[in-house]
Design an enzyme around this catalytic site. Structure first.
Site, PDB file in Angstrom:
ATOM      1  CD  GLU A 238      59.004   0.629  -2.035  1.00 34.29           C
ATOM      2  OE1 GLU A 238      59.312   0.716  -0.835  1.00 34.29           O
ATOM      3  OE2 GLU A 238      59.781   0.914  -2.966  1.00 34.29           O
ATOM      4  CD  GLN A 268      64.707   2.642   1.158  1.00 41.24           C
ATOM      5  OE1 GLN A 268      64.528   3.456   0.249  1.00 41.24           O
ATOM      6  NE2 GLN A 268      65.113   1.404   0.920  1.00 41.24           N
TER       7      GLN A 268
END
Length: 740
Positions: A238, A268
């Protein structure tokens, strides 16, 4: 394929490591030397890549597990990664460094505490602890909390810490965005006192954990070299959600050998509001040389119809790595767009649709309602209750934030760190033991005069001359209890300590004796807490061959979040914000409130960067769906007690027409029917009157509806919801009421 053996131990063959991996995933696994960026689209199997890459390093490259650092987004993800890796390798990997940035940095700081002004048992303050401390500082400085809101102060402190700036390092230039110079001076004084109090309490907040780690690695060549040599291979999951402090930590460790693999999806990136910067993933190739880039675009989660819609939306963002998701799952049903009268109608019809899906065999837990703001959950909760549909709200007050649990944790924090005044002040009269505010003030003054910590002052209560003898006795009795538990915590397992505190204070017994359902629920929560400590103990013993002490337990518990506690076992419909949906997946997803001012949110439309993040947020919601996706918006939405025009989201206009079932131009248009109005008594502004729900006109913003009135005469301020989506406060003399 059968596993082979080497030196009497099981090991995995290359073929087995590549099992269930496509060619690009295999490339990620086997590219171990030098910087690698993996642009992993939603549902593309990035977790599998990380696990197999770690297995490849350990088995094929013969890298000891302790030389590998893997950073995940949540503690839950770290635990699952470890379990899956062990199932592949067939042996424990407890020496592998895997965890969140905060858990990894917390571990480093406790190891290296001699290099900073903290003991190894320092406390970690959560939001409530921070707010309590700041409130005391505002009171100490005689500052008005209305003028200096605690939330704003904390947000600003966090922003500076993410930039690695302490009060003395902030220049006027860095604070110039404050129009009010006096405010900035006050803020610096508050920030300075806040840091001084944290140090005095031997406590850090979450931002401190990152900041002090970055500063330590930067300032100490010895410590930096130690971790550069320890972490020979670094993997960051991430990566799009990292902030400057996290970037700095990673860069200081990995720049020596550049064996760094970052995995993420810039499409994202949705956490700029808490300091994350998309710059880190967009400019990775500028931070390292000879970077290899791998795009994972095959999605294993969603149907092609859902992915086509996602692709058609996100292509409108300009700041991104170009990629396009595709799937072999099948075309599936086209996503549906529904238009409802108002938010109540939207909630009722949405839950009715979910009931139909449930009757078709879809579990409740595979249905999710996603919305932009927490406030939107109310009508969906009512609809679920009315229709007897079980539901859970993800992101509400979670287990470790409940009062009775925080009280018990405060006891444990004090036993581990007797300088933690905030925790001590929380428990000194909890449960009630007759130590009032007056007695406490005298005790605090005594500690200040004697220049001792409050914990020490407890045992010296008999020397506080202006304290009544009865108060002295109660305080000394409390001190003896703390001292007994502290001695126990040094030698006995944490489970024994927790049970002793609960039993000695009769906590569960007192709550159970109440007829109040809330109190009975508190007793059940305390019993559940003991179960949780027991579960932690079992896992700890498996990894370490000894029971955990309090000092082993607190670092674990201080970093738990609600996402770590989300259980898959409860068969309930999930209600959550789009932010909380990140990383989850469901068979059927309902994204509601697709309206201008809600999505994109009116507070996030000041710049193109903010609008792009709102678009990414919707993209995240879309890609949570596996087989069914439903959009909806309403014609009218209520603000206060007035209905106002609800315009369809600008994002609907961007989506290709053939991606949505039943999509028409009017669905993305800006026309709206006249709202239903409720009115209050008119308020006069000289010779003009205004009332809630009245239509007015502004020379710049156009037509709008009055939703709030403050003041009178020439000073009347109107809160107006304009037809262009803007909500603004305007002096009444600047609006026109004619021809409206």
């Amino acid at each position: 394929m059968k596993v082979l053996y080497r030196n009497g131990q099981e090991h995995l063959s290359t073929d087995l490591l590549h099992e269930h991996l496509n060619s690009l995933q295999q490339e990620v696994v086997t590219t171990t030397e030098g910087p690698l960026i993996v642009l992993a689209g939603a549902g593309s199997g990035k977790t599998r890549c990380i696990i197999h890459r770690a297995a490849w390093l350990i088995h094929e490259k013969k890298v000891p597990p302790w030389n590998i650092l893997i950073v995940t987004f949540t503690n839950k993800a770290a635990g699952e990664l470890k379990e899956r890796l062990e199932s592949i390798l067939h042996f424990p990997v407890s020496s592998l460094w895997v965890g969140t940035f905060h858990s990894t940095c917390l571990r480093i700081l406790r190891f290296e505490h001699k290099h900073i002004s903290y003991s190894s048992s320092f406390s970690v303050y959560d939001d409530d602890d921070q707010k309590a401390l700041l409130k005391r500082i505002l009171k100490q400085f005689n500052l008005d909390s209305q003028k200096y809101p605690v939330a704003k102060l904390l947000s600003t402190i966090s922003r500076y810490k993410n930039k690695l700036l302490l009060p003395g390092e902030i220049t006027y230039q860095q604070g110039k965005y404050y129009k009010d110079g006096d405010y900035f001076k006050v803020f610096l004084n508050v920030y300075t006192e806040y840091q001084d109090q944290l140090l005095l309490n031997q406590a850090m907040d979450f931002d401190d954990i990152l900041m002090w780690t970055a500063k330590l690695l930067e300032s100490s060549a010895q410590v930096r070299k130690k971790y550069q040599q320890l972490f020979k291979y670094v993997m960051i999951d991430e990566y799009q959600d990292t902030n400057f402090a996290q970037f700095k930590i990673v860069h200081l460790i990995a720049s020596e050998h550049s064996n760094i693999c970052v995995v993420g999806d810039d499409d994202q990136a949705i956490y700029s509001w808490r300091g994350a910067t998309i710059r880190n993933i967009l400019e990775f190739e500028k931070d390292y040389v000879e970077v290899k880039k791998v795009r994972l675009e095959q999605n294993y989660r969603s149907t092609s119809s859902i992915l086509n819609l996602a692709n058609s939306l996100i292509k409108h963002n300009s700041r991104r790595h170009v990629k396009e998701l595709w799937s072999e799952v099948g075309a599936g049903e086209k996503p549906i767009l529904s238009v409802y009268d108002d938010e109540t109608d939207e909630a009722d019809k949405t839950i009715e649709h979910i009931i139909k899906l449930h009757k078709q065999g879809i579990p409740w837990q595979q249905c999710a309602v996603l919305y932009r703001t927490n406030a939107q959950s109310r009508v969906f909760e009512y609809a679920c209750l009315d229709k007897k549909v079980p539901y859970s709200i993800v992101g509400s007050v979670f287990f470790y934030q409940r009062k009775e649990i925080k009280d018990l944790l405060a006891y444990l924090k004090v036993l581990a760190n007797n300088r933690d005044n905030e925790s001590l002040l929380r428990i000194i009269n909890e449960p009630p033991r007759g130590i009032g505010h007056v007695s406490l003030s005298k005790l605090i003054n005594f500690a200040a005069v004697k220049n001792i910590v409050l914990f020490k002052a407890l045992s010296m209560a008999s020397e506080v001359s202006d304290l009544q003898q009865s108060a002295q006795s109660r305080i000394i009795e409390f001190s003896k209890s703390l001292d007994n538990w502290h001695k126990m915590s040094q030698k006995k397992p944490v489970l024994t300590v927790v049970k002793a505190i609960i039993e000695d204070l009769h906590l569960i017994e007192n709550y159970q004796n109440s007829h109040d359902p809330k109190e009975i629920s508190r007793a059940e929560n305390l019993a559940e807490f003991v179960s949780a400590v027991s579960e932690f103990t079992e896992k700890y013993v498996q990894d370490n061959d000894k029971p955990p002490l309090l000092a082993d337990y607190l670092p674990f518990i201080s970093l738990q979040t609600d996402l770590d506690q989300l259980s898959d076992n409860k068969d309930t419909v999930r209600l959550m914000t789009l932010h909380n949906a990140k990383g989850l997946e469901f068979s059927s997803v309902f994204i509601v409130g697709l309206e201008q001012d809600l999505l994109p949110h009116r507070m996030s439309m000041e710049s193109n960067e903010e609008i792009e993040e709102e678009r990414r947020l919707l993209y995240v919601g879309i890609t949570r769906a596996k087989t069914k996706l439903h959009f909806s918006y309403v014609k009218f939405r209520r603000i206060y007690d007035t209905y106002y025009y609800a315009r369809p989201s600008m994002f609907l206009k961007e989506i290709d027409r053939d991606c949505l079932a039943g999509f028409t131009d009017s669905d993305a248009g800006y026309a709206a029917p006249s709202p239903r109005k409720k009115t209050k008594s008119p308020i006069s502004s000289l010779n003009r009157t205004f009332k809630i729900g009245q239509v007015v006109k502004h020379s710049e913003y156009g037509l709008g509806i009055v939703i709030g009135i403050d003041g009178e005469g020439l000073a009347t301020r109107l809160t107006i919801s304009f037809k262009n989506g803007k909500i603004a406060k305007i002096i009444s003399t600047f609006v026109d009421t004619d021809d409206c």
